[in-house]
Design a protein around this motif. Sequence first.
Motif, mmCIF file in Angstrom:
data_model
loop_
_atom_site.group_PDB
_atom_site.id
_atom_site.type_symbol
_atom_site.label_atom_id
_atom_site.label_comp_id
_atom_site.label_asym_id
_atom_site.label_seq_id
_atom_site.Cartn_x
_atom_site.Cartn_y
_atom_site.Cartn_z
ATOM 1 N N ASP A 86 51.163 21.800 39.784
ATOM 2 C CA ASP A 86 49.971 21.052 40.632
ATOM 3 C C ASP A 86 50.692 20.348 41.965
ATOM 4 O OD1 ASP A 86 50.882 19.070 39.054
ATOM 5 O OD2 ASP A 86 49.091 18.023 39.454
ATOM 6 N N ARG A 87 51.637 19.837 41.619
ATOM 7 C CA ARG A 87 52.070 18.983 42.859
ATOM 8 C C ARG A 87 52.680 19.889 44.154
ATOM 9 N NH1 ARG A 87 51.617 15.074 46.572
ATOM 10 N NH2 ARG A 87 53.601 14.420 47.267
ATOM 11 N N PHE A 88 53.385 21.150 43.512
ATOM 12 C CA PHE A 88 53.693 22.124 44.559
ATOM 13 C C PHE A 88 52.445 22.546 45.357
ATOM 14 C CE2 PHE A 88 53.449 26.386 45.363
ATOM 15 C CZ PHE A 88 54.211 26.610 46.710
ATOM 16 N N MET A 89 51.584 22.901 44.722
ATOM 17 C CA MET A 89 50.090 23.486 45.092
ATOM 18 C C MET A 89 49.613 22.413 46.097
ATOM 19 S SD MET A 89 46.890 25.377 43.050
ATOM 20 C CE MET A 89 45.370 25.479 43.854
ATOM 21 N N GLU A 90 49.563 21.182 45.662
ATOM 22 C CA GLU A 90 48.912 20.015 46.587
ATOM 23 C C GLU A 90 49.762 20.041 47.687
ATOM 24 O OE1 GLU A 90 49.521 16.127 44.770
ATOM 25 O OE2 GLU A 90 47.609 15.344 45.968
ATOM 26 N N LEU A 91 51.015 19.859 47.827
ATOM 27 C CA LEU A 91 51.915 19.970 49.057
ATOM 28 C C LEU A 91 51.610 21.222 49.943
ATOM 29 C CD1 LEU A 91 55.227 18.619 47.579
ATOM 30 C CD2 LEU A 91 53.764 17.433 49.264
ATOM 31 N N ALA A 92 51.638 22.514 49.309
ATOM 32 C CA ALA A 92 51.244 23.648 49.833
ATOM 33 C C ALA A 92 50.159 23.692 50.781
ATOM 34 C CB ALA A 92 51.661 24.869 48.855
ATOM 35 N N LEU A 93 49.078 22.937 49.946
ATOM 36 C CA LEU A 93 47.677 23.051 51.027
ATOM 37 C C LEU A 93 47.389 21.725 51.479
ATOM 38 C CD1 LEU A 93 45.340 24.542 47.744
ATOM 39 C CD2 LEU A 93 46.687 25.741 49.710
ATOM 40 N N TYR A 94 48.027 20.539 51.145
ATOM 41 C CA TYR A 94 47.390 19.339 51.781
ATOM 42 C C TYR A 94 48.295 18.495 52.411
ATOM 43 C CZ TYR A 94 43.207 21.035 49.257
ATOM 44 O OH TYR A 94 42.391 21.905 48.758
ATOM 45 N N ALA A 95 49.812 18.771 52.299
ATOM 46 C CA ALA A 95 50.893 17.940 52.815
ATOM 47 C C ALA A 95 50.503 17.441 54.244
ATOM 48 C CB ALA A 95 52.156 18.708 52.734
ATOM 49 N N PRO A 96 50.519 16.102 54.477
ATOM 50 C CA PRO A 96 49.995 15.820 55.789
ATOM 51 C C PRO A 96 50.624 16.593 57.054
ATOM 52 C CG PRO A 96 50.353 14.057 54.544
ATOM 53 C CD PRO A 96 50.959 15.062 53.741
ATOM 54 N N GLY A 97 49.814 17.080 57.924
ATOM 55 C CA GLY A 97 50.300 17.812 59.134
ATOM 56 C C GLY A 97 50.909 19.309 58.737
ATOM 57 N N LEU A 98 51.109 19.390 57.510
ATOM 58 C CA LEU A 98 51.614 20.631 57.169
ATOM 59 C C LEU A 98 51.315 21.625 56.115
ATOM 60 C CD1 LEU A 98 55.412 19.605 56.883
ATOM 61 C CD2 LEU A 98 54.665 20.948 58.736
#
Length: 404
Positions: free
Chosen positions: A52-64
């Motif tokens: 879930d943390r990977f998915m959060e970064l893949a979809l919502y990491a600020p600017g990326l």
Amino acid sequence: MPDTFPNCATRPERPRVDALPEPGADALAHSARLQALIAEEIAAAGGQLPFDRFMELALYAPGLGYYVAGARKLGAAGDFVTAPEISPLFAQCLAVQCAELLEALGGGDVLELGAGSGVLAADLLQALASQGIAPRYHILELSPDLRERQRATLAGRAPDLAARVHWLDRLPEGFRGVMIGNEVLDAMPVHRFAIAGGKVLEGGVIGAGDGLAEAWLEPFSAGLVDAVQSVERAVGPLPDGFRSEINLRLGPWLQAVGAALAAGAVLLVDYGYTRADYYRAERSTGTLLCHYRHRVHVDPLRWPGLQDVTASVDFSAVALAAQAAGLALAGYTTQASFLLATGLDRFLGASDPEDVVRHLALVQGAKTLTLPGEMGERFKVIGLTKGLDRPWSGFAFRDLSDRL
Ligand SMILES: C[S@@+](CC[C@H](N)C(=O)[O-])C[C@H]1O[C@@H](n2cnc3c(N)ncnc32)[C@H](O)[C@@H]1O
């Protein structure tokens, strides 16, 4: 195993074979930056991240992340198409339900969660205005890029009503009115799990050379084993080799939604199933899918930030979490039943067949929204309320709440 397929306008259930188009150099550089950020976080976490943390970064990491960076995402030029983009009939039908709920409340606002391109906001405001209703319309949007697109859509499609729209960074306090979310739940980060030797394993993401890899590990996320056991209590033991997803963020999210709602309703539309259907043997590899330029495949680690990653919704879990959050279940049905019960055929009947292009587009849109092989059955609508006890027209034809 086949793993991609082309030309999926909406959200197909299964992947099919086809090659993915290669991203351009800038897009690949963007993805490499996000991958480096994820690798740093994996290292800082001791070598593994929950999915879930990977998915959060893949979809919502600020600017990326996919939803917050500048790629096109929705629509024909993007990666997938959603119901409001397919036809204005979708917004017209939702407006009928909204109008009825706002009237029962004696007024109130509309709050759209995750408004995509802004088409639903524009069309819903117009449909409500045609019934003499002009609510304030709030949009809770996590993506700065999508906010800009929404502003542009509203200015072009509903210029007289655009001033009614306000953007929020978080859920408001004491909201009275109707909250709407189309395809929001499927974009929430999920955990992955597998059953092996009768035990639960957790799907994690680890570093592998220059890249990332998935690994099945001893569970390390709080609450995962309990949540899987609770699924098994409901549907029976899951067999060895069974893999799937589970949304541990749903409960806290619905608690926040329930706390924000002083009185009114929440209407959520998404693709998914009852718990019994979600964890059925035929879905023994889970529901996680990735969308890239209208191709669908099953590799979430490919090009982080360039593709959508999504999981179907367990609507039994939604109903349970909603009730725990003080929300009452008003109904649950298929998208087709909901749209037909709120007047889709009436709106279609009012279209002028002599305006051939527009009429045929509406007919085609109505088919896509309602046919069982398209979006009609796999997409569902769930209605939740607080302090508003009345039947909804949308559930009048077929309420499947007893299956949840
Ligand atoms: C698949 S898109 C759907 C967009 C739009 N509703 C439509 O139907 O075209 C998912 C959207 O949900 C938003 N989203 C995901 N989690 C959210 C949350 N917790 N609150 C509000 N929006 C969220 C994403 O930022 C994204 O805009």
